[in-house]
Scaffold this motif. Sequence first.
Motif, mmCIF file in Angstrom:
data_model
loop_
_atom_site.group_PDB
_atom_site.id
_atom_site.type_symbol
_atom_site.label_atom_id
_atom_site.label_comp_id
_atom_site.label_asym_id
_atom_site.label_seq_id
_atom_site.Cartn_x
_atom_site.Cartn_y
_atom_site.Cartn_z
ATOM 1 N N ASN A 30 49.736 -16.181 4.790
ATOM 2 C CA ASN A 30 50.560 -15.347 4.168
ATOM 3 C C ASN A 30 49.785 -15.465 2.488
ATOM 4 N N ASP A 67 51.000 -14.850 9.261
ATOM 5 C CA ASP A 67 53.040 -15.299 9.141
ATOM 6 C C ASP A 67 53.302 -13.846 9.395
ATOM 7 N N TYR A 70 55.990 -12.374 7.054
ATOM 8 C CA TYR A 70 55.057 -11.439 5.925
ATOM 9 C C TYR A 70 55.557 -10.305 6.539
#
Length: 260
Positions: A30, A67, A70
């Motif tokens: 992320n 991620d 994210y």
Amino acid sequence: MLDNSLLIFIKKQRIAYITLNRPEKRNALNADLVAELSKVLNEIENDTEVSAVVLKGAGKAFCAGADLQYIQNLQNFSFEENVNDSNALKELFYKIYTFPKIIIASVHGAAIAGGCGLATLCDFSFAANNTKFCYSEVKIGFIPAIVSIFLARKIGEGKAKQLLLSAQTITADKALEYGLINGITTEANLEEEVESFALKLISETSLEAKMNTKKLLNSTWHLPIEEALNIAVKENAKARESADCKKGISSFLNKEKISW
């Protein structure tokens, strides 16, 4: 030792060990992790106590790529905001690719999407024999945009297309066959073998020579051959005048053990 929860960073015997530390997310990338990894690499680049870097992951996997929670949040951002976020990943990948010191990936469990990209970007990658590799982006309607540029250069357009467009999962054996990684061992022996390789590299080869070789490769691959050769000739001449070259040749001729 540095442990900021996202990364664990230690130095030992001139090796910097960077461990991605989001095991609950399989070390998925992320914005914060990308920023921290970039920051640590900036510090290592100018650290005279470090001659090589080992990149690994905590928990059961090396890195699961981006991620997805994210990424889902980013879908609500503007195009400009997404460009800025993508640019941060691009800068990290480019930093790893052009990093002056040798970076070695120690891969176990799984290297997925951008995580597979991380392993690809390193100068050397060694994997546990049970590791799975996959560029999975197209399975979820995403594209392996940044990774694709580096992958095609490393293994060729044909094999890159096969991996990126099919999103097939491959074994460590197949990754070795494709040129994605440099060696395979058991998971139990992975850490020891990577450390042994790094120490051998440090002790038997000149850091300055390795740095200049990487720089030459990175700066000439895209040039016409005559232009690249002209640059290589100048670098060859400069290397002959370097302290390391003088030391290495003198030691060899005098049958002395070279200590780097």
